[in-house]
Design a protein around this motif. Structure first.
Motif, short mmCIF file in Angstrom:
data_model
loop_
_atom_site.label_atom_id
_atom_site.label_comp_id
_atom_site.label_asym_id
_atom_site.label_seq_id
_atom_site.Cartn_x
_atom_site.Cartn_y
_atom_site.Cartn_z
N VAL A 95 -7.23 4.08 -1.94
CA VAL A 95 -6.76 4.15 -0.72
C VAL A 95 -5.54 4.23 -1.00
O VAL A 95 -4.67 4.82 -0.20
N GLU A 96 -4.76 3.03 -1.98
CA GLU A 96 -3.38 3.68 -1.80
C GLU A 96 -2.71 5.28 -2.40
O GLU A 96 -2.01 5.65 -2.02
N ASP A 97 -3.78 5.61 -2.98
CA ASP A 97 -2.62 7.11 -3.89
C ASP A 97 -3.35 7.87 -2.54
O ASP A 97 -1.96 8.64 -2.09
N TYR A 98 -3.98 7.81 -1.26
CA TYR A 98 -4.50 8.57 -0.88
C TYR A 98 -3.03 8.90 0.52
O TYR A 98 -2.52 9.35 1.24
N VAL A 99 -2.97 7.39 0.59
CA VAL A 99 -1.81 6.58 1.87
C VAL A 99 -0.39 7.22 1.25
O VAL A 99 0.28 8.28 1.50
N ARG A 100 0.28 7.51 -0.55
CA ARG A 100 1.05 8.29 -0.50
C ARG A 100 0.76 9.67 -0.57
O ARG A 100 2.09 9.96 -0.28
N ARG A 101 -0.39 10.28 -0.51
CA ARG A 101 -0.01 11.41 -0.24
C ARG A 101 -0.03 11.97 1.07
O ARG A 101 0.78 12.91 1.54
N LEU A 102 -0.17 11.37 2.17
CA LEU A 102 0.70 10.82 3.52
C LEU A 102 1.12 11.13 3.86
O LEU A 102 1.85 11.99 4.59
N VAL B 147 0.74 -1.25 0.01
CA VAL B 147 -0.05 -0.07 0.08
C VAL B 147 1.17 1.41 0.05
O VAL B 147 1.81 1.38 1.16
N GLY B 148 0.25 1.96 -0.75
CA GLY B 148 1.21 3.57 -0.52
C GLY B 148 2.43 3.35 -1.47
O GLY B 148 3.60 4.05 -1.39
N GLY B 149 3.09 1.87 -1.90
CA GLY B 149 4.80 1.64 -2.49
C GLY B 149 4.30 2.92 -3.91
O GLY B 149 3.89 3.66 -4.44
N SER B 150 5.35 1.85 -4.97
CA SER B 150 5.74 2.29 -6.23
C SER B 150 5.10 2.28 -6.64
O SER B 150 4.08 1.63 -7.10
N VAL B 151 4.22 3.72 -7.50
CA VAL B 151 2.99 3.86 -8.04
C VAL B 151 3.51 2.91 -9.03
O VAL B 151 1.85 2.38 -9.89
N LYS B 152 4.20 3.42 -10.20
CA LYS B 152 4.42 2.40 -11.59
C LYS B 152 5.01 0.62 -10.84
O LYS B 152 5.68 0.01 -10.22
N PRO B 153 4.44 -0.41 -11.93
CA PRO B 153 4.42 -1.86 -12.51
C PRO B 153 5.64 -1.47 -12.33
O PRO B 153 6.88 -1.05 -13.15
N LYS B 154 6.83 -3.67 -12.19
CA LYS B 154 8.12 -3.19 -12.86
C LYS B 154 8.17 -2.74 -14.69
O LYS B 154 9.43 -2.77 -14.42
N GLU B 155 7.03 -3.46 -14.82
CA GLU B 155 7.18 -3.66 -16.51
C GLU B 155 7.48 -1.80 -17.14
O GLU B 155 7.58 -1.81 -18.42
N GLU C 282 3.37 14.37 2.81
CA GLU C 282 3.22 15.05 3.99
C GLU C 282 2.35 16.12 2.27
O GLU C 282 2.84 17.43 2.44
N SER C 283 1.92 15.68 1.14
CA SER C 283 1.05 16.24 -0.32
C SER C 283 0.30 17.60 0.19
O SER C 283 -0.55 17.32 1.28
N GLU C 284 0.73 18.88 0.08
CA GLU C 284 -0.35 19.80 -0.14
C GLU C 284 -1.52 19.81 -0.92
O GLU C 284 -2.90 20.41 -1.04
N LEU C 285 -1.95 18.86 -1.93
CA LEU C 285 -3.27 17.88 -2.02
C LEU C 285 -4.02 18.15 -0.96
O LEU C 285 -5.58 18.14 -1.19
N LEU C 286 -3.49 17.58 0.54
CA LEU C 286 -4.56 17.52 1.62
C LEU C 286 -5.66 18.08 2.02
O LEU C 286 -6.31 17.85 2.35
N ARG C 287 -5.15 19.51 1.62
CA ARG C 287 -5.64 20.66 1.87
C ARG C 287 -7.03 20.75 1.53
O ARG C 287 -7.65 21.81 1.73
N SER C 288 -7.25 20.31 0.46
CA SER C 288 -8.26 20.39 -0.86
C SER C 288 -9.49 20.05 -0.14
O SER C 288 -10.98 20.42 0.24
N HIS C 289 -9.95 18.63 0.98
CA HIS C 289 -11.05 18.14 1.53
C HIS C 289 -12.14 19.29 2.49
O HIS C 289 -12.55 20.32 2.63
N CYS C 290 -10.82 20.14 3.27
CA CYS C 290 -10.66 21.27 4.17
C CYS C 290 -11.20 22.44 3.45
O CYS C 290 -12.59 23.22 4.03
N TYR C 291 -10.78 23.05 2.32
CA TYR C 291 -10.95 24.25 1.62
C TYR C 291 -12.39 23.78 1.48
O TYR C 291 -13.06 24.49 1.22
N ARG C 292 -12.79 22.83 0.86
CA ARG C 292 -14.26 22.30 0.21
C ARG C 292 -15.40 22.09 1.64
O ARG C 292 -16.34 23.51 0.87
N ALA C 293 -14.64 22.23 2.83
CA ALA C 293 -15.91 21.65 3.21
C ALA C 293 -15.92 23.50 4.30
O ALA C 293 -16.80 23.57 4.57
#
Length: 575
Positions: free
Chosen positions: A433-440, A106-114, A443-454
């Motif tokens: 889920v894996e993409d969000y784990v990667r952001r966490l 989970v949250g590992g390398s985005v691209k497969p070995k190929e 500590e991506s700035e993308l994480l503020r998007s939900h707070c902004y919309r709320a």
């Protein structure tokens, strides 16, 4: 690979546990993160959870909550048993998403070995099948295509029907790469036109290759794909579905184009019965062949002799499931067996294909990859947002005997207390889920998007209390904007004055709550794989109730392709 991992009793028991767990925490799966402030969602959490969660860092949220495979859990404080039980149960009930062959985490390398050598081109897929295909789709068509080929060998079928075929990437790999006879059905005529165009480009690429190699071997004429622009109506019978396929077969037997050295495209349009037929032919010179090794993992077997046939038409057929040029008797007599496949068939389409598989004697096997669970119809919500409206209702003789929904499909799950899944719960099951784990972890700035919309939701409702959860199209790079600028853009999109005065004190106070917003969203996201498991398990049980064993295979790398489960089933001889 094609045997069930669970007994029927184990499947039913797991469904009971899932229904109990999900109904207990439905307040989380049914909540909208944009209402975090307006509905005071933080204080809906158990009071014992709030102090231990509110100060977690983003990487701690990933490690302690979302990543089931993380082993070195170090807690900054003592967690209440109810929170530990919630996390452990969510992880235990969800089907494992990791592909063993990929060795992913989970949250590992985005691209497969190929894709290690080239980030945009799979090293395991022939170059002719990579044109116009994004890396994610390359990964999917290679893996699923190989699985479909194996299923064809198990069922002694050489014919495949690819439903929801889009631009035909999987269809081309199955046809030209794996030597299968494929009929592709796609509802969007524009995509069908593109598929036919890409077929032609692939043929000309093979023409160049065979001229270089001076080969002259052939592939069977039926291995050229047949494309249908038509909608598979969930309310129509399997007999009507076969009618669509018969129409495609009949048209593909039409007149051939004389061969020759010219590469000029010859396009024609034919009206045949209730079908609009568009044929694209490719005139070409002597036939040659190309062999390409499409998988390094298949060392003992080449996947391919990609060759071609003179004087063959690629055809596109426009139809609807209620239309056809064959009577029901004609549709059923002598129709060959085939394997059904759907790569990310949206909403009810996956359920419809499973029903056709069970009821139609000609369908011997199926590989089903589902997506867009929120578009599934249910008794509680028979017309969810985004539901595709049929071009015309089926005739009485073509309509299914009973009204059927996309969930639940099985009698067992239908009878369970608390089995209902809301639109929001099913929409949440589509999140990566894996993409969000990667952001966490980053500590991506993308994480503020939900707070902004709320935050924006609070100011919208201050002015328009009746305007709840208004749709706001994505604001480009919103996470890089100051909230005031984001708010002005968002207010304009819901018809409110951009210059609406904002209480800067409230803005500052809510911005400090961003950590809590991320924690709350992570708690609801923890339930996403559990909801997906419930939907897919219901389908396994439906097949079991109809005498068919099946299995879910986490075929794709979930870091790369979030909807990575493939439901595989075949009928025993005599079924």
């Amino acid at each position: 690979m094609f045997t069930t991992r669970f007994t029927a009793e184990q499947q039913r028991e797991l469904a009971k546990q899932l229904a109990t767990f999900l109904s207990q925490y439905s307040h989380l799966s049914d909540s909208y993160i944009i209402e975090f402030f307006t509905e005071d969602l933080w204080h809906t959490l158990p009071s014992s959870w709030q102090p231990v969660l509110q100060d977690l860092s983003y990487p701690q949220i990933a490690d302690l909550l979302l990543d089931a495979t993380h082993e070195d859990r170090r807690y900054p404080s003592v967690w209440p048993l109810t929170l530990l039980a919630f996390r452990a149960t969510a992880h235990a009930l969800a089907f494992p998403r990791e592909s063993r062959s990929e060795g992913c985490r989970v949250g590992g390398s985005v691209k497969p070995k190929e894709f290690l050598e080239n980030h945009s081109q799979s090293s395991l897929l022939g170059h002719i099948f990579r044109k116009h295909v994004k890396p994610k789709k390359q990964h999917e068509i290679r893996k699923l295509g190989t699985l479909v080929k194996q299923l064809c060998e198990q069922t002694d079928c050489n014919r495949v029907v690819d439903v929801g075929s889009g631009q035909g990437h999987l269809t081309r790999f199955l046809s030209f790469g794996l030597g299968l006879s494929v009929t592709a059905i796609e509802a969007d005529p524009t995509l069908v036109t593109m598929a036919s165009k890409f077929d032609g480009q692939l043929v000309w690429a093979l023409e160049k290759e065979k001229q270089k190699k001076n080969c002259s071997s052939h592939i069977p004429a039926q291995n050229f794909p047949r494309h249908i622009a038509g909608w598979v109506n969930p309310k129509a019978s399997w007999e009507a579905f076969i009618g669509q396929l018969k129409a495609a077969d009949h048209v593909s037997e039409g007149p051939h184009t004389p061969s020759g050295p010219s590469k000029k495209k010859l396009r024609g349009s034919v009206q045949q019965g209730g079908l609009h037929v568009v044929q694209t032919s490719y005139a070409r010179s002597d036939s040659n062949s190309q062999e390409s090794e499409l998988s390094k993992q298949q060392k003992s077997k080449k996947m391919s002799g990609v060759e071609f046939v003179d004087e063959k038409c690629c055809s596109c057929i426009h139809s609807d499931s209620h239309e056809g040029v064959y009577s029901e008797e004609d549709s059923l007599q002598g129709y060959p067996n085939f394997v059904l496949t759907g790569l990310h068939a949206c909403g009810d389409l996956s359920a419809t294909l499973l029903r056709h598989f069970v009821k139609c004697p000609h369908v011997r096997g199926i590989t089903s990859v589902a997506c867009c669970y929120m578009k599934i119809t249910t008794k509680e919500n028979p017309t969810p947002p985004g539901l595709v409206i049929p071009p015309a209702p089926p005739t009485p003789d073509q309509e299914s005997v009973q009204s059927e929904f996309g969930y639940p499909m099985s009698s067992w799950v239908s009878g369970l207390s608390g089995h209902q899944l809301s639109y929001k719960a099913r929409e949440g099951a589509c999140h990566a889920v894996e993409d969000y784990v990667r952001r966490l972890r980053e500590e991506s700035e993308l994480l503020r998007s939900h707070c902004y919309r709320a935050m924006l939701e609070t100011f919208i409702r201050d002015t328009r209390p009746d305007l709840r959860r208004a749709g706001i199209q994505t604001i480009k790079k919103s996470h890089l904007l100051p909230f005031i600028e984001y708010a002005r853009l968002g207010l304009a999109r819901v018809g409110l004055p951009p210059e609406l005065p904002l209480d800067l004190g409230r803005v500052e106070a809510m911005l400090k709550e961003q950590g809590r917003v991320v924690v709350y969203f992570s708690l609801s996201l923890l339930l996403a794989p559990v909801v997906e498991t419930m939907v897919l398990l219901d389908r396994l049980i439906y097949l079991q109730e109809n005498g068919v064993n099946s299995q879910l295979v986490p075929l794709f790398n979930p870091n790369f392709s979030p909807r990575n489960f493939v439901l595989v089933a075949l009928k025993r001889f005599g079924q």
